[in-house]
Scaffold this active site. Structure first.
Site, PDB file in Angstrom:
ATOM      1  N   LYS A 154       0.851  -1.189   0.000  1.00  0.00           N
ATOM      2  CA  LYS A 154       0.000   0.000   0.000  1.00  0.00           C
ATOM      3  C   LYS A 154       0.876   1.225   0.000  1.00  0.00           C
ATOM      4  O   LYS A 154       1.980   1.217   0.544  1.00  0.00           O
ATOM      5  CB  LYS A 154      -0.894   0.029   1.241  1.00  0.00           C
ATOM      6  CG  LYS A 154      -2.096   0.919   1.098  1.00  0.00           C
ATOM      7  CD  LYS A 154      -3.203   0.244   0.296  1.00  0.00           C
ATOM      8  CE  LYS A 154      -4.413   1.105   0.142  1.00  0.00           C
ATOM      9  NZ  LYS A 154      -5.534   0.329  -0.417  1.00  0.00           N
TER      10      LYS A 154
HETATM   11  P1  NAD Z   1     -12.842   8.283  -2.699  1.00  0.00           P
HETATM   12  O1  NAD Z   1     -11.846   9.302  -2.375  1.00  0.00           O
HETATM   13  O2  NAD Z   1     -13.300   8.114  -4.105  1.00  0.00           O
HETATM   14  O3  NAD Z   1     -14.170   8.495  -1.827  1.00  0.00           O
HETATM   15  C1  NAD Z   1     -14.187   8.674  -0.454  1.00  0.00           C
HETATM   16  C2  NAD Z   1     -15.485   9.406  -0.130  1.00  0.00           C
HETATM   17  O4  NAD Z   1     -15.635   9.493   1.281  1.00  0.00           O
HETATM   18  C3  NAD Z   1     -15.491  10.837  -0.664  1.00  0.00           C
HETATM   19  O5  NAD Z   1     -16.730  11.088  -1.302  1.00  0.00           O
HETATM   20  C4  NAD Z   1     -15.292  11.684   0.577  1.00  0.00           C
HETATM   21  O6  NAD Z   1     -15.882  12.967   0.476  1.00  0.00           O
HETATM   22  C5  NAD Z   1     -15.976  10.826   1.624  1.00  0.00           C
HETATM   23  N1  NAD Z   1     -15.505  11.099   2.983  1.00  0.00           N
HETATM   24  C6  NAD Z   1     -14.256  11.378   3.393  1.00  0.00           C
HETATM   25  N2  NAD Z   1     -14.219  11.577   4.715  1.00  0.00           N
HETATM   26  C7  NAD Z   1     -15.486  11.390   5.144  1.00  0.00           C
HETATM   27  C8  NAD Z   1     -16.091  11.441   6.405  1.00  0.00           C
HETATM   28  N3  NAD Z   1     -15.393  11.730   7.500  1.00  0.00           N
HETATM   29  N4  NAD Z   1     -17.418  11.162   6.489  1.00  0.00           N
HETATM   30  C9  NAD Z   1     -18.151  10.881   5.396  1.00  0.00           C
HETATM   31  N5  NAD Z   1     -17.611  10.820   4.157  1.00  0.00           N
HETATM   32  C10 NAD Z   1     -16.304  11.073   4.038  1.00  0.00           C
HETATM   33  O7  NAD Z   1     -12.269   6.909  -2.118  1.00  0.00           O
HETATM   34  P2  NAD Z   1     -12.649   5.432  -2.537  1.00  0.00           P
HETATM   35  O8  NAD Z   1     -11.706   4.990  -3.579  1.00  0.00           O
HETATM   36  O9  NAD Z   1     -14.112   5.319  -2.763  1.00  0.00           O
HETATM   37  O10 NAD Z   1     -12.238   4.657  -1.199  1.00  0.00           O
HETATM   38  C11 NAD Z   1     -13.101   4.589  -0.082  1.00  0.00           C
HETATM   39  C12 NAD Z   1     -12.658   3.442   0.801  1.00  0.00           C
HETATM   40  O11 NAD Z   1     -12.691   2.233   0.043  1.00  0.00           O
HETATM   41  C13 NAD Z   1     -11.251   3.556   1.379  1.00  0.00           C
HETATM   42  O12 NAD Z   1     -11.222   2.942   2.644  1.00  0.00           O
HETATM   43  C14 NAD Z   1     -10.437   2.724   0.408  1.00  0.00           C
HETATM   44  O13 NAD Z   1      -9.241   2.225   0.998  1.00  0.00           O
HETATM   45  C15 NAD Z   1     -11.413   1.622   0.115  1.00  0.00           C
HETATM   46  N6  NAD Z   1     -11.140   0.896  -1.130  1.00  0.00           N
HETATM   47  C16 NAD Z   1     -11.114   1.547  -2.324  1.00  0.00           C
HETATM   48  C17 NAD Z   1     -10.881   0.821  -3.494  1.00  0.00           C
HETATM   49  C18 NAD Z   1     -10.933   1.446  -4.866  1.00  0.00           C
HETATM   50  O14 NAD Z   1     -10.887   0.700  -5.850  1.00  0.00           O
HETATM   51  N7  NAD Z   1     -11.055   2.753  -5.002  1.00  0.00           N
HETATM   52  C19 NAD Z   1     -10.632  -0.556  -3.413  1.00  0.00           C
HETATM   53  C20 NAD Z   1     -10.672  -1.187  -2.174  1.00  0.00           C
HETATM   54  C21 NAD Z   1     -10.930  -0.440  -1.040  1.00  0.00           C
END
Ligand code: NAD
Length: 474
Positions: free
Chosen positions: A109
């Site tokens: 990561k």
């Molecule tokens: P992203 O940046 O696209 O979205 C995150 C969202 O959460 C945003 O809309 C943001 O405004 C919101 N947010 C941030 N802080 C917040 C809070 N305190 N309360 C409410 N909303 C809040 O990120 P993502 O890629 O969707 O990732 C989200 C989670 O999923 C992370 O934990 C990431 O590690 C996990 N994840 C992502 C992927 C991927 O393919 N993108 C894969 C596996 C896991």
């Protein structure tokens, strides 16, 4: 927003505690357990970029948790609170996740301490290229050794810059495109990658609802149709998961929690309209189709059937776990439920579909993208038309034998040969189904020992990693 209480263990400690719970039920030598648990290495880099007339210094991380399989794989996150503890926890989860869904990668990561909204696109490109250079020169980005992907705050755009930076440095590497996944389609990306993690959450829930006994354990009956859902975070993962559940499975999205508060409406909130509103205004405030709650984290505690934390880690913690009413939580984010909260929720009978399974759709489709890049050919290109003519023969024959014709819509569907998107979805669906069935089997067999879905997931992945180390001769 809910803050993590002072007595809450760190994210990495939380992951370790969950690991130890499973390890305590296994018969593996302590040395092997320790080898699997710890991060192999964490590289910290501080680099300067000249921006707005000044040299700005940025701190970045790339942690490699386990190299029992290579390349190692894991996203790159852009956020101000990125730190060593966090990337190591996330790298560990990647190891277990890949093992659980049988994706042949070790765990890694990365992260950069940056507020991506504070910089314009050109500045972000310069920062990203410089960070990529630092990682490439240490083989921490490399098609055979370490393959990043998008995570919070990054997407296809950043992956394209990284892929280009690699290609410029290693222009004799024919597999250069496989150095990173989650790229745009025109740079070797794969159909269905952007939606993959959210799609995986949907497939995970669909599989869960095929297991009637498990649904009953979560205090529900029936199918996904009509289930009341609250989602936290309408970013890549949360948006796609909520959209598909609403549009394809008949779920009602009754709550959406974002940085600037939450939206609630028992009658349902249209996910696409909220996404549009966020794109236009930067937040959920002012959206007219629902009531706005300023302290969004409180909505995590609202009554609902399915709670989907899809934002960041530790949002369900010792401070609010007692008040969480959902009987089914699916961890779309990594580590949204702390070890302490997990214990409280488990005792109350809440079923938690764990992160290492629930959000594995991203790495699964990343794996398909990596394979596509190494094979240098789009999935379905060779067999699509061949399959179509075979289907044509069969359909003609059935119509001739029965004297009846299929309706034009059905006929078209039956004739179709598989294109890349349908193959990706089929591979992802299959992966999510099999991994759930593996976990459920262990859960049911060892429930009397306190095994839940999360511990079952750890038991399977730790065992698989241990088998790899044993075969390697460690
Ligand atoms: P992203 O940046 O696209 O979205 C995150 C969202 O959460 C945003 O809309 C943001 O405004 C919101 N947010 C941030 N802080 C917040 C809070 N305190 N309360 C409410 N909303 C809040 O990120 P993502 O890629 O969707 O990732 C989200 C989670 O999923 C992370 O934990 C990431 O590690 C996990 N994840 C992502 C992927 C991927 O393919 N993108 C894969 C596996 C896991």
């Amino acid at each position: 927003m809910s803050t993590t209480p002072a007595n809450e263990p760190s994210f990495r400690d939380s992951v370790d505690m969950m690991f130890n719970r499973a390890a305590g039920l296994m018969d593996l030598p302590p040395g092997m357990m320790e080898k699997i648990r710890v991060a192999n290495s964490t590289y910290i880099v501080r680099f300067g970029v000249k921006l707005r007339g000044e040299i700005m210094t940025f701190t970045g991380y790339r942690s490699v948790h386990s190299e029992h399989a290579e390349p190692v794989k894991g996203g790159i996150r852009y956020a101000m609170n990125v730190n060593q503890n966090e990337v190591e926890a996330l790298a560990a989860l990647m190891t277990y996740k890949c093992a659980l869904v049988e994706v042949p990668f070790g765990g890694s990561k990365g992260g950069l301490c940056i507020d991506p909204t504070a910089w314009d696109e050109d500045e972000l490109e310069r920062i990203t290229r410089r960070f990529a250079y630092e990682l490439i020169k240490r083989d921490l980005i490399h098609p055979a050794q370490n393959v990043p992907a998008p995570d919070m705050g990054t997407g296809a755009r950043e992956m394209a810059w990284i892929a280009d930076a690699y290609k410029r440095i290693k222009n004799d590497d024919i597999n250069a495109r496989a150095c990173v996944t989650g790229k745009p389609r025109n740079l070797g990306g794969i159909a269905g990658r952007v939606e993959a993690t959210g799609r995986g959450v949907q497939y995970a829930l669909q599989e869960f609802f095929r297991h009637k006994d498990d649904v009953e354990k979560a205090g529900m009956t029936g199918t996904l149709d009509g289930k009341r859902v609250i989602v936290q975070g309408l970013g890549n993962v949360g948006y796609h998961a909520a959209k598909f559940l609403e549009e394809e499975d008949g779920c009602t999205i009754i709550g959406i929690i974002e940085r600037d508060g939450a939206l609630v409406n028992e009658g349902g909130i249209n996910v696409e309209s909220v996404k549009q509103h966020i794109a236009e205004t930067g937040g959920v405030t002012g959206f007219t189709g629902a009531e706005h709650v300023a302290n969004g984290a409180l909505v995590l505690e609202n009554d609902c059937d399915i709670l989907i934390p899809a934002a960041l880690e530790s949002t369900i913690n010792l401070g609010n776990a007692e008040r969480i009413k959902a009987n089914l939580i699916i961890e779309a984010a990594n580590g949204p439920v702390t070890a302490g909260a997990d214990e409280i929720l488990r005792k109350r009978g809440c079923v938690i579909i764990p992160d290492m399974y629930a959000n594995a759709g991203g790495v699964t489709v990343s794996y398909f993208e990596w394979v596509k890049n190494l094979s240098h050919i789009r999935f379905g290109r060779m067999q699509r038309r061949h399959q179509e003519s075979a289907n044509n023969l069969l359909v003609d024959e059935i119509e001739a034998m029965t004297g009846k014709n299929f309706s034009p819509g059905k006929r078209d569907k039956m004739l179709q040969g598989p294109d890349e998107l349908s193959l990706v979805r089929s591979g992802l669906d299959d992966t999510m189904r099999i991994a759930y069935q593996n976990m459920a089997e262990v859960w049911h067999a060892r429930e009397h020992e306190g095994v839940d879905l999360r511990t079952a997931a750890f038991l399977i992945s730790i065992d698989r990693v241990a088998q790899s180390y044993k075969s390697l001769g460690l």
